[in-house]
Write a protein that holds these residues in place. Structure first.
Motif, short mmCIF file in Angstrom:
data_model
loop_
_atom_site.label_atom_id
_atom_site.label_comp_id
_atom_site.label_asym_id
_atom_site.label_seq_id
_atom_site.Cartn_x
_atom_site.Cartn_y
_atom_site.Cartn_z
N ASP A 152 -24.79 0.18 -34.78
CA ASP A 152 -25.43 1.34 -35.40
C ASP A 152 -24.41 2.36 -35.88
O ASP A 152 -24.51 2.90 -36.99
N GLU A 153 -23.43 2.63 -35.02
CA GLU A 153 -22.39 3.60 -35.37
C GLU A 153 -21.65 3.16 -36.63
O GLU A 153 -21.31 3.97 -37.48
N LEU A 154 -21.41 1.86 -36.73
CA LEU A 154 -20.64 1.36 -37.88
C LEU A 154 -21.42 1.49 -39.18
O LEU A 154 -20.85 1.46 -40.26
N LEU A 155 -22.74 1.60 -39.07
CA LEU A 155 -23.54 1.75 -40.28
C LEU A 155 -23.48 3.17 -40.84
O LEU A 155 -23.83 3.41 -41.99
N THR A 156 -23.02 4.12 -40.01
CA THR A 156 -23.01 5.52 -40.45
C THR A 156 -21.91 5.80 -41.46
O THR A 156 -22.00 6.75 -42.23
N GLY A 157 -20.87 5.00 -41.45
CA GLY A 157 -19.76 5.21 -42.38
C GLY A 157 -18.82 6.31 -41.94
O GLY A 157 -17.90 6.69 -42.65
N ASP A 158 -19.04 6.84 -40.74
CA ASP A 158 -18.21 7.93 -40.24
C ASP A 158 -16.98 7.37 -39.50
O ASP A 158 -17.13 6.58 -38.56
N GLU A 159 -15.81 7.79 -39.94
CA GLU A 159 -14.55 7.24 -39.39
C GLU A 159 -14.46 7.43 -37.87
O GLU A 159 -14.03 6.54 -37.15
N LYS A 160 -14.90 8.58 -37.39
CA LYS A 160 -14.83 8.87 -35.95
C LYS A 160 -15.70 7.89 -35.15
O LYS A 160 -15.30 7.41 -34.10
N SER A 161 -16.90 7.60 -35.68
CA SER A 161 -17.79 6.67 -34.99
C SER A 161 -17.16 5.29 -34.92
O SER A 161 -17.28 4.58 -33.93
N ILE B 85 -19.83 -3.03 -45.29
CA ILE B 85 -19.94 -2.09 -44.16
C ILE B 85 -18.54 -1.73 -43.64
O ILE B 85 -18.24 -0.57 -43.38
N ILE B 86 -17.69 -2.73 -43.53
CA ILE B 86 -16.40 -2.54 -42.86
C ILE B 86 -15.32 -1.95 -43.77
O ILE B 86 -14.44 -1.22 -43.31
N GLU C 73 -14.02 4.58 -34.84
CA GLU C 73 -12.97 4.55 -33.83
C GLU C 73 -13.54 4.44 -32.42
O GLU C 73 -13.01 3.74 -31.57
N LYS C 74 -14.66 5.13 -32.18
CA LYS C 74 -15.31 5.07 -30.88
C LYS C 74 -15.77 3.62 -30.59
O LYS C 74 -15.58 3.09 -29.51
N SER C 75 -16.35 3.00 -31.62
CA SER C 75 -16.84 1.63 -31.46
C SER C 75 -15.70 0.68 -31.16
O SER C 75 -15.82 -0.23 -30.34
N ILE C 76 -14.60 0.91 -31.86
CA ILE C 76 -13.46 0.02 -31.69
C ILE C 76 -12.92 0.10 -30.27
O ILE C 76 -12.50 -0.90 -29.68
N ASP C 77 -12.95 1.31 -29.69
CA ASP C 77 -12.48 1.46 -28.31
C ASP C 77 -13.26 0.56 -27.36
O ASP C 77 -12.70 -0.02 -26.43
N ILE C 78 -14.57 0.45 -27.59
CA ILE C 78 -15.40 -0.39 -26.72
C ILE C 78 -14.95 -1.85 -26.83
O ILE C 78 -14.80 -2.56 -25.84
N ILE C 79 -14.70 -2.28 -28.05
CA ILE C 79 -14.27 -3.67 -28.26
C ILE C 79 -12.86 -3.88 -27.69
O ILE C 79 -12.60 -4.90 -27.05
N TYR C 80 -11.98 -2.90 -27.90
CA TYR C 80 -10.60 -3.03 -27.40
C TYR C 80 -10.55 -3.21 -25.88
O TYR C 80 -9.70 -3.89 -25.35
N ASN C 81 -11.50 -2.55 -25.22
CA ASN C 81 -11.60 -2.67 -23.77
C ASN C 81 -11.73 -4.13 -23.34
O ASN C 81 -11.04 -4.60 -22.43
N LEU C 82 -12.59 -4.83 -24.03
CA LEU C 82 -12.82 -6.25 -23.74
C LEU C 82 -11.56 -7.05 -24.07
O LEU C 82 -11.11 -7.89 -23.29
N THR D 143 -9.73 2.37 -40.40
CA THR D 143 -9.40 1.76 -39.10
C THR D 143 -9.19 0.26 -39.19
O THR D 143 -8.43 -0.31 -38.42
N PHE D 144 -9.92 -0.40 -40.10
CA PHE D 144 -9.86 -1.86 -40.14
C PHE D 144 -8.87 -2.36 -41.19
O PHE D 144 -8.90 -1.92 -42.34
N SER D 145 -8.02 -3.29 -40.77
CA SER D 145 -7.02 -3.83 -41.70
C SER D 145 -7.68 -4.82 -42.66
O SER D 145 -8.82 -5.25 -42.47
N ASP D 146 -6.91 -5.20 -43.67
CA ASP D 146 -7.38 -6.16 -44.65
C ASP D 146 -7.70 -7.51 -43.99
O ASP D 146 -8.64 -8.20 -44.37
N ASN D 147 -6.90 -7.86 -42.96
CA ASN D 147 -7.14 -9.12 -42.25
C ASN D 147 -8.50 -9.14 -41.58
O ASN D 147 -9.20 -10.15 -41.60
N VAL D 148 -8.88 -8.00 -40.96
CA VAL D 148 -10.18 -7.90 -40.30
C VAL D 148 -11.29 -8.14 -41.33
O VAL D 148 -12.23 -8.90 -41.12
#
Ligand SMILES: [Fe+2]
Length: 351
Positions: free
Chosen positions: A82-91, A197-198, A93-102, A203-208
């Protein structure tokens, strides 16, 4: 812990239970690491067997830990999408932190001995599929020599590969049975939507981005959306496509039976050179076993147990510690059976 006869005891094992002589005198304390001297001492003391710590059980603990981190991420996935659909850079980054944790957990502690076969069925198929694909891509990336930011980027790309499905009508995503040509064409657009979307985020590189956009390309050029061929397809996408197919067919869906681990494994090997990059398939073979250590399985003779060791080059014939007999419905004194030496015995199912 397992019992080992002294003649089979090897150096570098950990004594699981203290050993005493007949007079009750302590000969060796639990936790001691075996050396040649220790083994000789025990032999001279007329000890016939000892209990040692069991690596297989440690692996099971690691799996349980990964399961916990995975469930935690899974619970946060709807929010991440959901956050990634907002287009907001801060959101983002927050989402990415959750994934980075894993990803951090996998990089630090994860063993490739993970169960890639989905054991439970979850309601949120899309999310669990995304996470499993990301985890598998992370392990495969590690095998391919990836590390640091690149490995993180690959895992993120794996987890987000199907994010574009959010824009596809749920009647098509959840349809039981074959899609019409029109529906299939609509479904195919999810790679394009994912890219859209991405790509808004720095935050996301071309590779992603390429991992997401090209994950349905096939090595022989018959995939979509661009029909890219061989190494024209980004390496991220070549890795993710293998993980995507494997985890998809291993999952239970309401409208079809899932593949057995063996069938899923074979599907990947048989797609080498047509659907998938042969070099990456080769790495896949060297990275994952069909039945990881700790998998609980039922054998064709009705016995049940769990995998304690692998036979290199024979990914579907591990060594099983049998602990239960379903014919008599009784637990039994554990013994090990090597499926390479008992070719009439096969694994019937994962339990
Ligand atoms: Fe997809």
């Amino acid at each position: 812990m397992k019992m080992v006869f002294l003649r089979e005891l090897e150096p570098d094992q950990i004594i699981g239970k203290s050993v005493y002589n007949n007079d009750g005198k302590l000969l060796i304390k639990s936790g001691t690491k075996t050396t040649r001297e220790v083994i000789n001492f025990l032999r001279k003391s007329m000890v016939f067997f000892v209990y040692v710590e069991d690596d297989a059980l440690d692996d099971i603990k690691i799996n349980e830990e990964l399961d916990k981190v995975k469930i935690n991420t899974l619970n946060k996935m709807p929010e991440v999408f959901d956050e990634l659909l907002t287009g907001d850079e801060k959101s983002a980054e927050k989402s990415i932190d959750i994934i980075y944790n894993l990803v951090d957990y996998i990089v630090a502690d994860g063993s490739t001995n993970i169960n890639l076969y989905e054991l439970k069925s979850y309601d949120e198929y899309t999310y669990i599929h995304c996470i499993d694909t990301g985890i598998m891509a992370c392990f495969l990336g590690k095998s391919l020599g990836y590390g640091g930011e690149r490995l993180k980027a690959l895992s993120v790309s794996g987890i987000l590969h199907d994010i574009g499905k959010i824009k596809i009508p749920s009647e098509i995503i959840n349809k039981k049975g074959k899609l019409t040509e029109e529906e299939f064409n609509a479904l195919k657009l999810h790679t394009q939507y994912g890219k859209e979307i991405i790509e808004k985020y720095k935050t996301f590189s071309d590779n992603v981005l390429k991992g997401i956009y090209e994950h349905h390309e096939k090595y022989d050029g018959t995939g979509y959306p661009l029909g890219l061929k061989g190494k024209e397809i980004s390496e991220f996408a070549r890795i993710i496509s293998i993980c995507d197919v494997f985890t998809a067919v291993s999952a239970n869906r309401s409208y079809r039976k899932r593949f057995t681990p063996n069938e899923a494994y074979e599907l990947i090997l048989s797609g080498s050179g047509s659907s998938f990059d042969p070099d990456i398939v080769q790495k896949f073979r060297m990275t994952f076993f069909v039945y990881p250590i700790g998998s609980c399985v039922k054998l064709s003779n009705g016995a049940e147990g769990y995998v304690v060791k692998q036979n290199e080059s024979f990914p579907d014939k591990p060594i099983i510690r049998v602990t239960y007999d379903t014919v008599t419905s009784q637990p039994i004194s554990p013994y090990e059976v090597n499926l390479m030496e008992n070719l009439n015995l096969v694994i019937k199912e994962v339990i």
